[in-house]
Design an enzyme around this catalytic site. Structure first.
Site, PDB file in Angstrom:
ATOM      1  N   GLU A 188       0.833  -1.203   0.000  1.00  0.00           N
ATOM      2  CA  GLU A 188       0.000   0.000   0.000  1.00  0.00           C
ATOM      3  C   GLU A 188       0.872   1.259   0.000  1.00  0.00           C
ATOM      4  OE1 GLU A 188      -2.958  -0.081   3.091  1.00  0.00           O
ATOM      5  OE2 GLU A 188      -4.272  -1.326   1.877  1.00  0.00           O
ATOM      6  N   GLU A 240      -6.646  -7.336  -0.619  1.00  0.00           N
ATOM      7  CA  GLU A 240      -7.113  -7.290   0.770  1.00  0.00           C
ATOM      8  C   GLU A 240      -8.550  -6.814   0.819  1.00  0.00           C
ATOM      9  OE1 GLU A 240      -5.025  -4.682   3.425  1.00  0.00           O
ATOM     10  OE2 GLU A 240      -3.062  -5.286   2.675  1.00  0.00           O
TER      11      GLU A 240
END
Ligand code: GAL
Length: 686
Positions: free
Chosen positions: A169, A326
């Site tokens: 991320e 995710e």
């Protein structure tokens, strides 16, 4: 282009192979982030056994493992990771292996505090959390890339290795760094963009407030200032910050590609909610396959927002399959109040991503942590253990996905309507010193998406630079920043018979955030056939009524119609502009250009959108009783029907061969029909 993977587990992509985990054929990958270093060795055996029970076939490993892999500078401990990799492989579980660079270890930040990010006030972001590194730090890069080389060298030929996962991320916590490293890199970026300091002065409009620069070395990031920092400086800093992280991504990627040319490289994007810092339209071509992380946001548009994000991700991937890296089985830990998912939501949320092109469904994380900041974040194996509803639901989803293998590799079927999504307009429209600080770019785009869902009309959420051909209706909400080339493309689109809809605060500035003069909506004024001399933002709580009965908030415009061909679709019935146009439409041969001057919101937009869509010849593909209650998404010949309500919905007579579900769509349920018959497709398909 063929939909069929050319070899087991592979999908052909422009210029690259995307190698999905081999599984003897195409399949939907299923799994989670796996953090075995949080557990004793004997738990790992239990983990892999339970993974197999749940249908897990891939995990993301080593995301936060730097301190364990390199406990001291240059000292590597791979034994434990070798053990995990081997164990997973023996159990038929593939690995999306992280480069482990997301969270620098204490020895590094202690020895080199100059890697720590600095906020706009000059405060250091200290270690103790994660991602405490400057995207532009040469020292961080040296250490991180050395680790990447070590990882690549160690695992290049490991049979479990299915993909590389760069960092994690990127930009989640460190996108805006105002340090001296950032200042240096920002100056280099500006030199490359403008060539000369005069070029920069012109672009930044530095004649204003005596901001003229004599040399690039005088330029700083937009640090906390005595008053509003220069807006173009702010905009360029956003561009630079996104580019700096993208550059870091490509530095890791090049090392990985050199070591393992056949192993695809990805990094997990965060196309969700108000995460605005990374211009993913620019990033998508940097990865071998697009991955996204998405967490359900609370509120009445939560499900729509999930669909919007999945849809945009699928379009960033060019319509090809992508990877949901995710999401959560149930509650997260980072909202003010963290709600558990209700029955059916775990599967519905997952399958909505699949409906929009995900060929992998993964969770954060496999086993819920017992310690640390995320111990109350859900996982596939919760604190309660396998004897739990969450684990049963996750295992049920594993079985469902195994039954959907034939969908893997199937591209999204384009819709006939599109919503343009533009990071630069997002950034520019929400800068300070504007007519209102209340404007929310993404919310307006989401409201239009909700309106499409309410009408049962599919719409693709597309980056503004993507081709418009093939779309009969294009909505460009708050398209604020319009360079001349974009204005030209939109004119061509309309001249070619396309129907364009845009809204308040669109067409206002060019790429330098300089106002297009002569009246608003600036670059789009002639195309729309209207002229606005002054904006009319509304105070919180104020609203205006339109003659259609709709209510507008946030914004109004004092519109003059400049082209007699313009039709007024709605008029203000209250407020300062009573009697003046609120919504206009300029027909241009086969096409049209419409303007909506106020915020109508998710409740007010559907009746207007129904008219605009009708005029563009775009209709729902769903039978009337399903419209609004069911979301439709199509991959190849597979029609996904997602229940948007908490009520059961009859699908009798919907047609097609059921691939998932029956004639009754349960509350929060998802059904899939293959090769749908005309009765499901409505009577309006081309
Ligand atoms: C993501 C992150 C994961 C985990 C998750 C919790 O931002 O990549 O490591 O923190 O959020 O929702």
């Amino acid at each position: 282009m063929s939909n069929e993977p050319s070899r087991p587990g592979a999908v052909e992509a422009p210029g690259r192979w995307l190698r999905w985990p081999d599984g003897g054929g195409p399949r939907i990958a299923y799994g989670a982030d796996y953090n075995p270093e949080q557990w004793l060795r004997h738990v790992w055996d239990d983990d892999v056994r339970a993974m197999r029970d749940a249908g897990v076939n891939i995990v993301s490993l080593a995301i936060f493992s730097w301190a364990r892999i390199e406990p001291a500078e240059g000292v590597y401990d791979f034994a434990w990771l070798d053990d995990v990799m081997d164990l997973l492989h023996r159990n038929g579980i593939a690995v999306d292996l992280a480069t482990a660079t997301a969270s620098p270890p204490p020895w590094l930040s202690t020895r080199h505090p100059e890697i720590l990010p600095v906020d706009r006030t000059g405060a250091t972001l200290w270690p103790g959390g994660r991602q405490h590194w400057r995207p532009t730090s040469p020292v961080f890069r040296e250490h991180a890339l050395r680790l990447v080389r070590a990882m690549a060298g160690r695992y290049a030929s490991h049979p479990a290795l299915a993909a590389w996962h760069v960092n994690n991320e990127l930009g989640c916590h460190n996108v805006y760094d105002f340090s001296d490293d950032a200042a240096r890199a920002f100056r280099d970026w500006l030199r490359a963009r403008y060539g000369t300091v005069d070029g920069l002065n012109a672009a930044w409009g530095t004649a204003f407030w005596a901001q003229r620069y004599g040399d690039f070395d005088q330029v700083l990031p937009p640090r906390q200032a005595a008053s509003y920092p220069n807006p173009t400086q702010q905009l360029d800093f956003k561009r630079f910050s996104s580019d700096a992280l993208r550059d870091y991504l490509s530095a890791e990627r090049e090392i990985l590609r050199a070591a393992t040319p056949d192993v695809p490289v990805t990094t997990n994007f965060m196309v969700m909610g108000e995460t605005a810092g990374m211009n993913y339209a620019d990033w998508a071509s940097e990865v071998d396959f697009v991955s996204n992380d998405h967490y359900m946001l609370p509120g009445p548009q939560g499900q729509d927002e999930l669909s919007f994000s999945a849809n945009l991700t699928g379009n960033l991937a060019g319509g090809r399959p992508w990877y949901l890296m995710e999401h959560s089985t149930s509650a997260v830990n980072w909202q003010p109040v963290n709600l558990a998912k209700r029955d059916g939501e775990l599967a519905r949320d997952s399958l909505t991503h699949v409906a929009h092109g995900a060929d992998a469904v993964c969770f954060f994380q496999w086993r819920q942590s017992a310690a640390g900041a995320e111990k109350y974040h859900s996982a596939m194996v919760p604190h309660a253990g396998e004897a739990s509803e969450v684990f049963r639901s996750a295992s049920g989803l594993g079985r469902t996905l195994a039954g959907l293998a034939r969908i893997a590799g199937t591209p999204r079927r384009p819709a006939r309507a599109a919503i343009l999504f533009d990071w630069e307009s997002w950034w520019a429209s929400e800068l300070d010193s504007h007519p209102t600080s209340r404007l929310r770019y993404r919310q307006e785009a989401l409201d239009w998406y909700s309106a499409f869902l309410a009408l049962g009309i599919r719409a693709d959420v597309r980056p503004a630079a993507a081709p418009l051909s093939g779309y009969d209706l294009v909505v460009a909400p708050i398209l604020h920043l319009v360079p001349a080339a974009l204005a030209h493309r939109l004119r061509e689109y309309v001249a070619g018979g396309g129907h364009l809809v845009t809204t308040y605060f669109s067409g206002i500035v060019d790429e330098n955030d300089h106002v297009w003069l002569g009246g608003y909506p600036g670059a789009l004024r002639d195309l729309l056939g209207i002229r606005v001399e002054e904006f009319g933002p509304l105070l919180d709580g104020d609203s205006v009524v339109l003659d259609t009965g709709a209510t507008g908030t946030l914004w109004t415009d004092r519109i003059d119609v400049t082209d007699p061909a313009v039709e007024v679709l709605a008029t203000y019935k209250s407020g300062e502009y009573t009697g003046r146009p609120a919504v206009t439409r300029r027909p241009t041969g086969a096409g049209s250009a419409s303007y909506v001057s106020t915020r109508l919101g998710p409740a007010g937009l559907p009746p207007l959108l129904a008219k605009l869509a009708e005029a563009a010849g775009v209709r729902s593909e769903l039978p009337e009783p399903l419209r609004g209650r069911v979301e439709l998404a199509v991959r190849g010949d597979h029609w996904f029907l997602v229940n948007r309500t908490d009520e059961p919905i009859e699908l009798t007579g919907a047609g097609g061969q059921p691939l998932l579900g029956g004639d009754l769509l349960p509350p929060r349920g998802v059904a899939i029909r293959t090769s749908a018959t005309p009765s499901l497709r409505g009577d309006d398909l081309p």
